[in-house]
Design an enzyme around this catalytic site. Structure first.
Site, PDB file in Angstrom:
ATOM      1  CE  LYS A 192     -51.556 -26.880  30.864  1.00 24.21           C
ATOM      2  NZ  LYS A 192     -50.705 -26.120  29.382  1.00 24.21           N
ATOM      3  NE  ARG A 199     -54.964 -31.444  26.884  1.00 21.84           N
ATOM      4  CZ  ARG A 199     -54.003 -32.345  28.166  1.00 21.84           C
ATOM      5  NH1 ARG A 199     -54.124 -30.794  28.879  1.00 21.84           N
ATOM      6  NH2 ARG A 199     -53.284 -32.964  28.187  1.00 21.84           N
TER       7      ARG A 199
END
Length: 286
Positions: free
Chosen positions: A221, A255
Protein backbone atom coordinates in the site's frame (compact mmCIF):
# COMPACT_ATOMS: atom_id res chain seq x y z
CA UNK A 1 -13.00 -18.75 17.52
CA UNK A 2 -13.37 -17.22 14.06
CA UNK A 3 -15.79 -19.14 11.82
CA UNK A 4 -16.02 -18.51 8.08
CA UNK A 5 -17.73 -20.90 5.70
CA UNK A 6 -16.64 -24.44 6.56
CA UNK A 7 -13.54 -23.28 8.42
CA UNK A 8 -12.93 -22.46 12.06
CA UNK A 9 -9.79 -20.66 13.24
CA UNK A 10 -8.41 -20.54 16.78
CA UNK A 11 -7.78 -17.13 18.33
CA UNK A 12 -4.00 -17.34 17.83
CA UNK A 13 -4.17 -18.86 14.33
CA UNK A 14 -3.02 -16.37 11.68
CA UNK A 15 -5.15 -16.47 8.54
CA UNK A 16 -4.05 -15.44 5.05
CA UNK A 17 -6.54 -13.85 2.67
CA UNK A 18 -5.16 -13.91 -0.88
CA UNK A 19 -6.14 -11.11 -3.26
CA UNK A 20 -7.60 -12.08 -6.64
CA UNK A 21 -8.60 -8.99 -8.58
CA UNK A 22 -11.08 -9.41 -11.43
CA UNK A 23 -10.24 -5.94 -12.72
CA UNK A 24 -8.26 -4.77 -15.77
CA UNK A 25 -6.71 -1.82 -13.92
CA UNK A 26 -5.71 -3.01 -10.42
CA UNK A 27 -2.87 -0.96 -8.96
CA UNK A 28 -0.56 -3.88 -8.17
CA UNK A 29 -1.16 -6.77 -10.57
CA UNK A 30 -2.36 -4.50 -13.40
CA UNK A 31 -5.09 -6.81 -14.63
CA UNK A 32 -3.11 -10.06 -14.56
CA UNK A 33 -6.08 -11.97 -13.11
CA UNK A 34 -8.83 -10.23 -15.04
CA UNK A 35 -9.38 -13.26 -17.29
CA UNK A 36 -10.73 -16.51 -15.85
CA UNK A 37 -7.83 -18.87 -16.52
CA UNK A 38 -5.08 -16.78 -14.87
CA UNK A 39 -7.44 -15.95 -12.01
CA UNK A 40 -8.18 -19.62 -11.34
CA UNK A 41 -4.46 -20.41 -11.54
CA UNK A 42 -3.86 -17.67 -8.98
CA UNK A 43 -6.44 -19.24 -6.65
CA UNK A 44 -4.82 -22.65 -6.97
CA UNK A 45 -1.37 -21.23 -6.25
CA UNK A 46 -2.59 -19.18 -3.28
CA UNK A 47 -4.30 -22.17 -1.70
CA UNK A 48 -1.19 -24.31 -2.22
CA UNK A 49 0.94 -21.62 -0.55
CA UNK A 50 -1.24 -21.45 2.53
CA UNK A 51 -4.13 -19.05 1.92
CA UNK A 52 -7.34 -20.02 3.72
CA UNK A 53 -9.39 -17.17 2.23
CA UNK A 54 -9.62 -16.00 -1.38
CA UNK A 55 -10.72 -12.35 -1.64
CA UNK A 56 -12.29 -11.61 -5.02
CA UNK A 57 -12.74 -8.02 -6.12
CA UNK A 58 -14.47 -6.62 -9.19
CA UNK A 59 -13.67 -2.92 -8.76
CA UNK A 60 -10.27 -1.35 -8.09
CA UNK A 61 -10.16 0.65 -4.88
CA UNK A 62 -8.74 3.81 -6.40
CA UNK A 63 -10.22 6.26 -8.90
CA UNK A 64 -10.70 5.06 -12.46
CA UNK A 65 -13.30 4.17 -15.03
CA UNK A 66 -16.82 3.78 -13.70
CA UNK A 67 -17.81 0.21 -12.90
CA UNK A 68 -21.55 -0.30 -12.53
CA UNK A 69 -23.04 -2.82 -10.13
CA UNK A 70 -24.02 -4.92 -13.15
CA UNK A 71 -20.45 -4.97 -14.44
CA UNK A 72 -19.05 -5.69 -10.98
CA UNK A 73 -21.42 -8.65 -10.68
CA UNK A 74 -20.46 -9.87 -14.17
CA UNK A 75 -16.80 -9.92 -13.11
CA UNK A 76 -17.35 -11.71 -9.82
CA UNK A 77 -20.49 -13.85 -9.56
CA UNK A 78 -19.64 -16.56 -12.07
CA UNK A 79 -16.07 -16.67 -10.82
CA UNK A 80 -17.24 -17.15 -7.24
CA UNK A 81 -19.39 -20.07 -8.37
CA UNK A 82 -16.45 -21.69 -10.19
CA UNK A 83 -14.08 -21.23 -7.24
CA UNK A 84 -16.74 -22.75 -5.00
CA UNK A 85 -17.01 -25.75 -7.33
CA UNK A 86 -13.25 -26.31 -7.58
CA UNK A 87 -12.29 -25.49 -4.00
CA UNK A 88 -15.21 -26.52 -1.76
CA UNK A 89 -13.33 -25.93 1.51
CA UNK A 90 -11.71 -22.58 0.78
CA UNK A 91 -13.29 -19.49 2.32
CA UNK A 92 -14.52 -17.22 -0.47
CA UNK A 93 -14.60 -13.50 0.29
CA UNK A 94 -15.85 -10.79 -2.04
CA UNK A 95 -14.57 -7.24 -1.79
CA UNK A 96 -17.65 -5.11 -2.43
CA UNK A 97 -19.53 -2.24 -0.85
CA UNK A 98 -22.75 -2.82 -2.83
CA UNK A 99 -25.61 -4.80 -1.33
CA UNK A 100 -26.93 -5.92 -4.72
CA UNK A 101 -23.55 -7.40 -5.63
CA UNK A 102 -23.26 -8.89 -2.15
CA UNK A 103 -26.56 -10.68 -2.58
CA UNK A 104 -25.56 -12.09 -5.96
CA UNK A 105 -22.19 -13.42 -4.76
CA UNK A 106 -23.76 -14.94 -1.66
CA UNK A 107 -26.17 -16.81 -3.92
CA UNK A 108 -23.13 -18.04 -5.86
CA UNK A 109 -21.40 -19.37 -2.73
CA UNK A 110 -19.47 -16.55 -1.04
CA UNK A 111 -18.73 -17.01 2.68
CA UNK A 112 -17.58 -13.48 3.57
CA UNK A 113 -18.38 -9.94 2.44
CA UNK A 114 -15.37 -7.65 2.69
CA UNK A 115 -16.83 -4.15 3.00
CA UNK A 116 -13.74 -1.98 2.58
CA UNK A 117 -15.69 1.29 2.50
CA UNK A 118 -17.09 1.24 6.00
CA UNK A 119 -20.78 0.54 5.59
CA UNK A 120 -21.47 3.15 2.91
CA UNK A 121 -24.34 0.88 1.83
CA UNK A 122 -25.93 -0.20 5.13
CA UNK A 123 -27.93 -2.88 3.33
CA UNK A 124 -24.76 -4.95 2.92
CA UNK A 125 -24.91 -5.94 6.58
CA UNK A 126 -28.50 -7.00 6.06
CA UNK A 127 -27.40 -9.23 3.17
CA UNK A 128 -24.71 -10.85 5.33
CA UNK A 129 -27.29 -11.50 8.04
CA UNK A 130 -29.79 -12.97 5.61
CA UNK A 131 -27.27 -15.42 4.15
CA UNK A 132 -25.39 -16.12 7.39
CA UNK A 133 -22.10 -15.02 5.86
CA UNK A 134 -19.25 -13.21 7.57
CA UNK A 135 -18.69 -9.47 7.32
CA UNK A 136 -15.56 -7.32 7.43
CA UNK A 137 -16.29 -3.98 9.13
CA UNK A 138 -13.75 -1.40 7.96
CA UNK A 139 -12.85 2.15 8.93
CA UNK A 140 -12.70 4.36 5.84
CA UNK A 141 -13.00 7.73 7.52
CA UNK A 142 -16.33 8.44 5.90
CA UNK A 143 -14.76 8.46 2.43
CA UNK A 144 -16.87 7.78 -0.62
CA UNK A 145 -15.89 4.62 -2.54
CA UNK A 146 -12.97 4.98 -4.92
CA UNK A 147 -11.86 8.38 -3.65
CA UNK A 148 -8.48 9.34 -2.24
CA UNK A 149 -8.09 11.19 1.08
CA UNK A 150 -7.30 14.89 0.92
CA UNK A 151 -6.07 16.72 4.03
CA UNK A 152 -8.10 14.41 6.27
CA UNK A 153 -7.67 15.02 10.00
CA UNK A 154 -8.54 13.16 13.21
CA UNK A 155 -8.32 14.26 16.82
CA UNK A 156 -7.36 10.66 17.57
CA UNK A 157 -7.26 8.29 14.59
CA UNK A 158 -7.45 5.09 16.65
CA UNK A 159 -10.36 6.39 18.70
CA UNK A 160 -12.23 7.03 15.45
CA UNK A 161 -11.28 3.61 14.09
CA UNK A 162 -12.58 1.92 17.23
CA UNK A 163 -15.80 3.94 17.27
CA UNK A 164 -16.61 3.11 13.65
CA UNK A 165 -15.51 -0.50 13.41
CA UNK A 166 -16.92 -1.65 16.72
CA UNK A 167 -20.14 0.20 15.94
CA UNK A 168 -20.41 -1.55 12.57
CA UNK A 169 -19.61 -4.91 14.15
CA UNK A 170 -22.25 -4.50 16.85
CA UNK A 171 -24.80 -3.42 14.24
CA UNK A 172 -23.98 -6.50 12.15
CA UNK A 173 -24.59 -8.83 15.09
CA UNK A 174 -27.82 -7.02 15.91
CA UNK A 175 -28.95 -7.60 12.32
CA UNK A 176 -28.23 -11.32 12.68
CA UNK A 177 -24.71 -11.78 11.32
CA UNK A 178 -23.06 -14.57 13.35
CA UNK A 179 -20.87 -12.92 15.97
CA UNK A 180 -18.03 -15.38 15.36
CA UNK A 181 -18.00 -14.35 11.67
CA UNK A 182 -17.55 -10.59 12.14
CA UNK A 183 -14.10 -9.04 11.60
CA UNK A 184 -12.88 -5.46 12.07
CA UNK A 185 -10.31 -3.70 9.86
CA UNK A 186 -8.53 -0.38 10.54
CA UNK A 187 -8.56 0.39 6.81
CA UNK A 188 -4.95 1.32 6.11
CA UNK A 189 -4.79 4.11 3.48
CA UNK A 190 -8.61 4.37 3.32
CA UNK A 191 -9.52 7.87 4.45
CA UNK A 192 -6.05 8.21 5.96
CA UNK A 193 -2.66 9.71 5.19
CA UNK A 194 0.57 7.80 5.76
CA UNK A 195 1.01 9.02 9.34
CA UNK A 196 -2.51 7.89 10.19
CA UNK A 197 -1.83 4.40 8.80
CA UNK A 198 1.44 4.14 10.70
CA UNK A 199 -0.30 5.15 13.93
CA UNK A 200 -3.09 2.66 13.26
CA UNK A 201 -0.46 -0.06 12.93
CA UNK A 202 1.40 1.04 16.06
CA UNK A 203 -1.84 0.94 18.06
CA UNK A 204 -3.36 -2.25 16.64
CA UNK A 205 -3.31 -3.75 20.11
CA UNK A 206 -6.20 -1.46 21.01
CA UNK A 207 -8.31 -3.05 18.27
CA UNK A 208 -7.30 -6.55 19.33
CA UNK A 209 -8.32 -5.70 22.90
CA UNK A 210 -11.94 -5.23 21.75
CA UNK A 211 -12.20 -8.98 21.27
CA UNK A 212 -13.19 -8.77 17.61
CA UNK A 213 -10.83 -10.53 15.16
CA UNK A 214 -8.72 -7.92 13.36
CA UNK A 215 -7.94 -7.96 9.64
CA UNK A 216 -5.15 -5.88 8.16
CA UNK A 217 -4.83 -5.07 4.48
CA UNK A 218 -1.24 -3.88 4.21
CA UNK A 219 0.01 -5.38 1.00
CA UNK A 220 2.12 -2.96 -1.08
CA UNK A 221 0.00 0.00 0.00
CA UNK A 222 0.88 3.66 -0.39
CA UNK A 223 1.67 4.18 3.29
CA UNK A 224 4.42 1.55 2.92
CA UNK A 225 5.64 3.16 -0.29
CA UNK A 226 5.71 6.65 1.18
CA UNK A 227 7.38 5.52 4.40
CA UNK A 228 10.25 3.95 2.47
CA UNK A 229 9.98 6.05 -0.72
CA UNK A 230 9.49 2.94 -2.85
CA UNK A 231 7.35 2.33 -5.97
CA UNK A 232 4.59 -0.27 -5.94
CA UNK A 233 6.76 -3.17 -7.11
CA UNK A 234 9.41 -2.55 -4.42
CA UNK A 235 7.23 -2.58 -1.29
CA UNK A 236 7.40 -6.24 -0.30
CA UNK A 237 10.04 -5.83 2.42
CA UNK A 238 8.14 -2.93 3.99
CA UNK A 239 4.90 -4.88 3.75
CA UNK A 240 6.42 -7.90 5.47
CA UNK A 241 7.92 -5.75 8.24
CA UNK A 242 4.49 -4.23 8.86
CA UNK A 243 2.97 -7.71 8.77
CA UNK A 244 5.36 -8.93 11.46
CA UNK A 245 4.53 -5.98 13.73
CA UNK A 246 0.81 -6.49 13.16
CA UNK A 247 1.11 -10.20 13.96
CA UNK A 248 3.02 -9.48 17.16
CA UNK A 249 0.27 -7.05 18.20
CA UNK A 250 -2.41 -9.67 17.61
CA UNK A 251 -4.00 -9.10 14.20
CA UNK A 252 -5.42 -12.37 12.86
CA UNK A 253 -6.32 -12.00 9.15
CA UNK A 254 -3.89 -10.69 6.50
CA UNK A 255 -5.08 -9.61 3.04
CA UNK A 256 -2.06 -10.05 0.77
CA UNK A 257 -0.65 -10.38 -2.72
CA UNK A 258 2.42 -12.47 -1.76
CA UNK A 259 1.11 -15.52 0.07
CA UNK A 260 4.24 -17.66 0.50
CA UNK A 261 6.35 -14.83 1.93
CA UNK A 262 3.55 -13.77 4.27
CA UNK A 263 3.10 -17.36 5.47
CA UNK A 264 6.76 -17.53 6.52
CA UNK A 265 6.55 -14.24 8.41
CA UNK A 266 3.37 -15.24 10.23
CA UNK A 267 4.74 -18.68 11.12
CA UNK A 268 7.95 -17.15 12.46
CA UNK A 269 6.10 -14.61 14.61
CA UNK A 270 3.72 -17.30 15.89
CA UNK A 271 6.67 -19.47 16.88
CA UNK A 272 8.44 -16.62 18.64
CA UNK A 273 5.21 -15.85 20.50
CA UNK A 274 4.94 -19.48 21.56
CA UNK A 275 1.77 -20.26 19.63
CA UNK A 276 3.42 -22.58 17.05
CA UNK A 277 6.19 -25.17 17.45
CA UNK A 278 9.13 -25.08 15.04
CA UNK A 279 8.58 -27.14 11.90
CA UNK A 280 11.73 -29.09 12.82
CA UNK A 281 13.90 -28.98 15.96
CA UNK A 282 17.20 -30.79 15.49
CA UNK A 283 19.77 -28.24 16.54
CA UNK A 284 21.63 -29.30 19.71
CA UNK A 285 19.71 -32.57 19.92
CA UNK A 286 21.85 -34.87 17.76
Amino acid sequence: MLRLGRRAFDAHEPVIMAIVNRTPDSFYDQGSTFRDEPALARVEQAVAEGAAIIDIGGVKAGPGDEVTAEEEARRTVGFVAEVRRRFPDVVISVDTWRADVGEAVCEAGADLLNDAWGGVDPRLGEVAARYGTGLVCTHAGGAEPRTRPHRVTYDDVMADILRVTVGLAERAVALGVPRESVIIDPGHDFGKNTRHSLEATRRLGEMVATGWPVLVSLSNKDFVGETLDKPVKERLVGTLATTAVSAWLGAQVYRVHEVAETRQVLDMVASIAGHRPPAVARRGLA
